[in-house]
Design a protein around this motif. Structure first.
Motif, PDB file in Angstrom:
ATOM      1  N   LEU A 159       0.707  -6.963   5.616  1.00 38.72           N
ATOM      2  CA  LEU A 159       2.096  -7.048   6.077  1.00 38.72           C
ATOM      3  C   LEU A 159       2.188  -7.899   7.338  1.00 38.72           C
ATOM      4  O   LEU A 159       3.057  -8.781   7.455  1.00 38.72           O
ATOM      5  N   ARG A 160       1.286  -7.679   8.274  1.00 36.16           N
ATOM      6  CA  ARG A 160       1.292  -8.473   9.508  1.00 36.16           C
ATOM      7  C   ARG A 160       1.023  -9.950   9.201  1.00 36.16           C
ATOM      8  O   ARG A 160       1.655 -10.843   9.774  1.00 36.16           O
ATOM      9  N   ARG A 161       0.089 -10.192   8.310  1.00 33.07           N
ATOM     10  CA  ARG A 161      -0.274 -11.578   7.980  1.00 33.07           C
ATOM     11  C   ARG A 161       0.885 -12.300   7.308  1.00 33.07           C
ATOM     12  O   ARG A 161       1.176 -13.467   7.634  1.00 33.07           O
ATOM     13  N   LEU A 162       1.558 -11.650   6.379  1.00 32.16           N
ATOM     14  CA  LEU A 162       2.682 -12.283   5.702  1.00 32.16           C
ATOM     15  C   LEU A 162       3.853 -12.501   6.647  1.00 32.16           C
ATOM     16  O   LEU A 162       4.568 -13.509   6.550  1.00 32.16           O
ATOM     17  N   GLY A 174       7.689  -8.130  -0.942  1.00 24.09           N
ATOM     18  CA  GLY A 174       7.550  -6.819  -0.332  1.00 24.09           C
ATOM     19  C   GLY A 174       6.117  -6.332  -0.430  1.00 24.09           C
ATOM     20  O   GLY A 174       5.417  -6.631  -1.408  1.00 24.09           O
ATOM     21  N   VAL A 175       5.681  -5.622   0.594  1.00 20.35           N
ATOM     22  CA  VAL A 175       4.354  -4.987   0.597  1.00 20.35           C
ATOM     23  C   VAL A 175       4.575  -3.491   0.519  1.00 20.35           C
ATOM     24  O   VAL A 175       5.200  -2.900   1.398  1.00 20.35           O
ATOM     25  N   ASP A 184       8.846  -4.180   4.215  1.00 19.71           N
ATOM     26  CA  ASP A 184       7.861  -3.134   4.506  1.00 19.71           C
ATOM     27  C   ASP A 184       8.260  -1.905   3.686  1.00 19.71           C
ATOM     28  O   ASP A 184       9.229  -1.215   4.009  1.00 19.71           O
ATOM     29  N   ASN A 185       7.521  -1.670   2.594  1.00 19.11           N
ATOM     30  CA  ASN A 185       7.911  -0.649   1.614  1.00 19.11           C
ATOM     31  C   ASN A 185       9.345  -0.871   1.137  1.00 19.11           C
ATOM     32  O   ASN A 185      10.124   0.071   0.976  1.00 19.11           O
ATOM     33  N   GLN A 186       9.668  -2.132   0.914  1.00 20.39           N
ATOM     34  CA  GLN A 186      10.958  -2.562   0.399  1.00 20.39           C
ATOM     35  C   GLN A 186      10.717  -3.589  -0.711  1.00 20.39           C
ATOM     36  O   GLN A 186       9.766  -4.350  -0.608  1.00 20.39           O
ATOM     37  N   PRO A 187      11.514  -3.624  -1.745  1.00 23.53           N
ATOM     38  CA  PRO A 187      12.744  -2.867  -1.968  1.00 23.53           C
ATOM     39  C   PRO A 187      12.526  -1.452  -2.501  1.00 23.53           C
ATOM     40  O   PRO A 187      13.494  -0.755  -2.787  1.00 23.53           O
ATOM     41  N   THR A 229      -3.267   2.744   4.099  1.00 22.99           N
ATOM     42  CA  THR A 229      -2.664   1.522   4.652  1.00 22.99           C
ATOM     43  C   THR A 229      -3.717   0.519   5.121  1.00 22.99           C
ATOM     44  O   THR A 229      -3.387  -0.463   5.781  1.00 22.99           O
ATOM     45  N   ARG A 230      -4.975   0.735   4.781  1.00 19.24           N
ATOM     46  CA  ARG A 230      -6.059  -0.096   5.306  1.00 19.24           C
ATOM     47  C   ARG A 230      -5.874  -1.572   4.972  1.00 19.24           C
ATOM     48  O   ARG A 230      -6.171  -2.444   5.792  1.00 19.24           O
ATOM     49  N   LEU A 231      -5.393  -1.865   3.787  1.00 23.37           N
ATOM     50  CA  LEU A 231      -5.160  -3.245   3.380  1.00 23.37           C
ATOM     51  C   LEU A 231      -3.697  -3.637   3.550  1.00 23.37           C
ATOM     52  O   LEU A 231      -3.388  -4.766   3.945  1.00 23.37           O
ATOM     53  N   ALA A 232      -2.797  -2.699   3.278  1.00 23.36           N
ATOM     54  CA  ALA A 232      -1.368  -3.015   3.285  1.00 23.36           C
ATOM     55  C   ALA A 232      -0.860  -3.418   4.673  1.00 23.36           C
ATOM     56  O   ALA A 232      -0.115  -4.398   4.809  1.00 23.36           O
ATOM     57  N   HIS A 233      -1.222  -2.682   5.702  1.00 21.81           N
ATOM     58  CA  HIS A 233      -0.703  -2.994   7.028  1.00 21.81           C
ATOM     59  C   HIS A 233      -1.189  -4.347   7.550  1.00 21.81           C
ATOM     60  O   HIS A 233      -0.377  -5.135   8.063  1.00 21.81           O
TER      61      HIS A 233
END
Length: 246
Positions: free
Chosen positions: A173-176, A159-160, A186-189, A166-170
């Motif tokens: 998330l797309r890359r993973l 999970g991210v 995505d903001n899980q769990p 969100t500069r790094l997180a988004h």
């Protein structure tokens, strides 16, 4: 035996990355209810007491990213370093169906001692490590249980988590999610929005790029698995940071 609430692995490494592990240990120091919270050993070995596997991933990941790892040395049941000092869940009395007898009716004096001897030194160590390097980037490593009691199984391997930054997180998330064999939360769990937590305090509050990664703990149960996940994540994190131009 002297109790050390935090350990810094690779303090002299010069890279930008700072790897944080809030829940690396299930140790209960003797000043916390005499060193025993009244929780059965099998429960102290579960996720309620720490994040299984997160320490090994954090140490290996930090080495691969050429940065230090900052790791707590006390159980989250003693006091949770990933909570603000005024958070009502700072010292838990019930966790995933398990009562924590040593925390029931804790006095202000005892709670204050845990703050002074555990929580604050951990955050002071993070501050020193972050301030010691130019333009630090924070990645916090956690693990989650495949299934909470009475709940459905969790489908994600990773999970991210993020909050307002969100500069790094988004991009991560797309890359993973481009990895064909991964189910990515995505903001899980959990949600990454927790005012006063470690990322809020040392990342968002300081304007530093940041992300929190959750790994399912059955996938990082062995040293080999921990090193494998670190080896997989390190280049992905480095590539994502470069592409985000942070």
């Amino acid at each position: 035996m002297t109790f050390h609430p935090v350990v810094m692995d690779g303090e002299t490494r010069e890279g930008r990355w700072l790897v944080l592990c809030d829940h690396a240990s299930n140790f209960v120091p003797d000043f916390a209810n005499g060193g025993c919270l009244g929780v059965a050993p099998e429960d102290m070995a579960r996720h309620i007491a720490y994040d299984p596997g997160a320490e090994g991933v954090s140490r290996a990941l930090a080495a691969m990213l050429n940065g230090p790892a900052v790791l707590s040395r006390f159980s989250r049941l003693v006091i949770d370093p990933n909570r603000g000092e005024d958070d009502p869940t700072l010292i838990m009395q019930l966790y995933d169906g398990t009562i924590i007898p040593g925390n029931r009716g804790i006095s202000e004096i005892d709670a204050g001692e845990r703050l002074r001897r555990c929580h604050r030194p951990y955050h002071e160590a993070i501050s020193r490590a972050a301030d010691a390097r130019p333009a630090p980037v924070l990645v916090s490593v956690h693990s989650f249980t495949p299934q909470l009691r009475g709940r459905p199984p969790r489908p994600w391997q990773i999970g991210v988590l993020y909050s307002t930054d969100t500069r790094l997180a988004h991009p991560l998330l797309r890359r993973l999610r481009a990895e064909p064999d991964l189910s990515v939360g995505d903001n899980q769990p959990y949600t990454g929005h927790l005012p006063g937590d470690t990322i809020a305090r040392h990342g968002i509050g300081k304007g530093r790029p940041n992300v929190l990664i959750e790994l399912r703990n059955d996938l990082i149960a062995t040293e080999a698995q921990q090193k494998a996940w670190a080896a997989r994540l390190a280049p992905i994190l480095a590539e994502t940071l470069a592409e985000a131009e942070l």
